[in-house]
Design a protein around this motif. Sequence first.
Motif, PDB file in Angstrom:
ATOM      1  N   UNK A   1       1.546   5.361 -12.429  1.00  0.00           N
ATOM      2  CA  UNK A   1       2.511   4.777 -12.617  1.00  0.00           C
ATOM      3  C   UNK A   1       3.828   5.415 -12.739  1.00  0.00           C
ATOM      4  N   UNK A   2       5.059   4.560 -12.441  1.00  0.00           N
ATOM      5  CA  UNK A   2       6.375   5.237 -12.800  1.00  0.00           C
ATOM      6  C   UNK A   2       7.239   4.050 -13.277  1.00  0.00           C
ATOM      7  N   UNK A   3       8.357   4.366 -13.764  1.00  0.00           N
ATOM      8  CA  UNK A   3       9.197   3.336 -13.875  1.00  0.00           C
ATOM      9  C   UNK A   3      10.815   3.851 -14.614  1.00  0.00           C
ATOM     10  N   UNK A   4      11.484   3.148 -14.884  1.00  0.00           N
ATOM     11  CA  UNK A   4      12.844   3.634 -15.323  1.00  0.00           C
ATOM     12  C   UNK A   4      13.599   2.340 -16.098  1.00  0.00           C
ATOM     13  N   UNK A   5      14.549   2.839 -16.899  1.00  0.00           N
ATOM     14  CA  UNK A   5      15.398   1.852 -17.511  1.00  0.00           C
ATOM     15  C   UNK A   5      16.992   2.172 -17.877  1.00  0.00           C
TER      16      UNK A   5
ATOM     17  N   UNK B   1      -5.137  13.749   1.237  1.00  0.00           N
ATOM     18  CA  UNK B   1      -4.630  12.257   1.405  1.00  0.00           C
ATOM     19  C   UNK B   1      -5.219  11.488   0.225  1.00  0.00           C
ATOM     20  N   UNK B   2      -4.378  10.451  -0.102  1.00  0.00           N
ATOM     21  CA  UNK B   2      -4.576   9.410  -1.109  1.00  0.00           C
ATOM     22  C   UNK B   2      -4.116   8.173  -0.855  1.00  0.00           C
ATOM     23  N   UNK B   3      -4.835   7.258  -0.520  1.00  0.00           N
ATOM     24  CA  UNK B   3      -4.472   5.878  -0.220  1.00  0.00           C
ATOM     25  C   UNK B   3      -4.672   4.931  -1.560  1.00  0.00           C
ATOM     26  N   UNK B   4      -3.483   4.220  -1.668  1.00  0.00           N
ATOM     27  CA  UNK B   4      -3.538   3.330  -2.909  1.00  0.00           C
ATOM     28  C   UNK B   4      -2.889   1.817  -2.539  1.00  0.00           C
ATOM     29  N   UNK B   5      -3.274   1.117  -3.699  1.00  0.00           N
ATOM     30  CA  UNK B   5      -2.599  -0.296  -4.010  1.00  0.00           C
ATOM     31  C   UNK B   5      -1.441   0.114  -4.747  1.00  0.00           C
ATOM     32  N   UNK B   6      -0.308  -0.539  -4.526  1.00  0.00           N
ATOM     33  CA  UNK B   6       1.020  -0.221  -5.114  1.00  0.00           C
ATOM     34  C   UNK B   6       1.635  -1.877  -5.833  1.00  0.00           C
ATOM     35  N   UNK B   7       1.870  -2.010  -6.958  1.00  0.00           N
ATOM     36  CA  UNK B   7       2.522  -3.068  -7.366  1.00  0.00           C
ATOM     37  C   UNK B   7       3.629  -2.736  -8.363  1.00  0.00           C
TER      38      UNK B   7
ATOM     39  N   UNK C   1       0.878  -1.241   0.189  1.00  0.00           N
ATOM     40  CA  UNK C   1       0.127  -0.147   0.029  1.00  0.00           C
ATOM     41  C   UNK C   1       0.892   1.422   0.143  1.00  0.00           C
ATOM     42  N   UNK C   2       0.260   2.304  -0.435  1.00  0.00           N
ATOM     43  CA  UNK C   2       1.022   3.534  -0.629  1.00  0.00           C
ATOM     44  C   UNK C   2       0.088   4.652   0.147  1.00  0.00           C
ATOM     45  N   UNK C   3       0.632   5.707   0.842  1.00  0.00           N
ATOM     46  CA  UNK C   3      -0.123   6.793   1.196  1.00  0.00           C
ATOM     47  C   UNK C   3       0.713   8.010   0.738  1.00  0.00           C
ATOM     48  N   UNK C   4      -0.287   8.902   0.205  1.00  0.00           N
ATOM     49  CA  UNK C   4       0.342  10.197  -0.402  1.00  0.00           C
ATOM     50  C   UNK C   4      -0.385  11.332   0.120  1.00  0.00           C
ATOM     51  N   UNK C   5       0.349  12.329   0.169  1.00  0.00           N
ATOM     52  CA  UNK C   5      -0.440  13.716   0.826  1.00  0.00           C
ATOM     53  C   UNK C   5       0.163  14.838  -0.496  1.00  0.00           C
TER      54      UNK C   5
ATOM     55  N   UNK D   1       6.370   0.615 -11.276  1.00  0.00           N
ATOM     56  CA  UNK D   1       5.425   0.772 -10.133  1.00  0.00           C
ATOM     57  C   UNK D   1       4.107   1.013 -10.872  1.00  0.00           C
ATOM     58  N   UNK D   2       3.035   0.504 -10.502  1.00  0.00           N
ATOM     59  CA  UNK D   2       1.775   0.902 -10.981  1.00  0.00           C
ATOM     60  C   UNK D   2       0.825   0.912  -9.673  1.00  0.00           C
ATOM     61  N   UNK D   3       0.048   2.185  -9.407  1.00  0.00           N
ATOM     62  CA  UNK D   3      -0.828   2.001  -8.496  1.00  0.00           C
ATOM     63  C   UNK D   3      -2.314   2.244  -9.190  1.00  0.00           C
TER      64      UNK D   3
END
Length: 353
Positions: free
Chosen positions: A311-315, A262-268, A180-184, A286-288
């Motif tokens: 989502x976010x990512x890098x290579x 506040x924002x609560x999310x599932x994160x994978x 889980x992720x919590x964002x403000x 990462x995907x929320x």
Amino acid sequence: MKKLLVSLLVLPLFMFSQTEKDKFNLKTEVKKAFKFSTFYGGINGGTSLSDNNIYSITTGTLNQGIVETPFDYSIIFGVRKIARFGYLPKESFKKGNENSFSDAATMGKVTGFEFLFEAEYKRQQGLTFFDQHHFLRYVADKWMTKFEYLKDGFADIEYVEASQRYRHKINRKLSFTVGTAQRISEPYGFNPLNDWVLENGNLHYTYLALQEGYEIDPLNGIYIDPNGNIVANSNEVWEEVIIPQMLDEYVISEKDKLPNVWNHSLIVGFDYYSYKKDYWLHAWGNVLPLHWLSDNEYSYNTFNGGNWVDYSGGLIFGYWFNKNLGVFIEGKYNKYWNREWHSFSFGANYKIF
């Protein structure tokens, strides 16, 4: 949000304190937490956009205005404790303007505690920003947690994020995480300019400027700011320079009046790292996909009309065909609340021996 940042600074001292059987020694714990870390500071600068001449004609008279963009500069300082990946060069000095794409990776090279605290005051293309990036990360064999604060003025994004995840290692190179992720953040579901949009879809920026204290003298062709200063002597400068500045200041002012959301999310997520001297591949993502709904009037759920995906990512990839020729690709991409910020680099090297 300031209280959260203070919590990030003192958290390491509590996370890594000794057990009850051992006597807690603050000096020892601080030294242990900052061992192998680097404090750095630097000043960087360079030429920005060249002056731009703007011409207009008033009652047959040619008028010339100049839009000046002062030189770019940055003042940066910070402290970091992040294990160097094999593909990263060993630097004599840390100047702060290095493009370390790997700093955005979810996992570090080693297990344990790592951190980054970096602040940068800069002027870019005539605009000034005070950007910050801080994070604390602890990676274990079966779990990981991370606290992060990011403020990027050029991308217009600012948030605090905490995540707690279960980690499943497929092998030494690949692992998956879920949690889980919590964002403000500020209320990204609020656009104060909507109240100034006309029926035809155009923005009534002139009337808004007058409401904000600007004055227009049509006889003399001058435009005056709320402080009584002449800021433009032609309609071109008024619309291309002053109006954008006024709109930016208005939006910031109106958003500052509202509380954070506040924002609560599932994160994978996943992380993959493989390194050899002639080949390396480092990738993460990462995907929320799911978010807990909020009744806040200005939450992004309300603004978006339901759920959304962040989502976010890098290579980071490098390959040497032989001792002379090699290619590389590096980049990262982020999309939160429909705001995007990214950077990339790719090319080839040929060494002559």
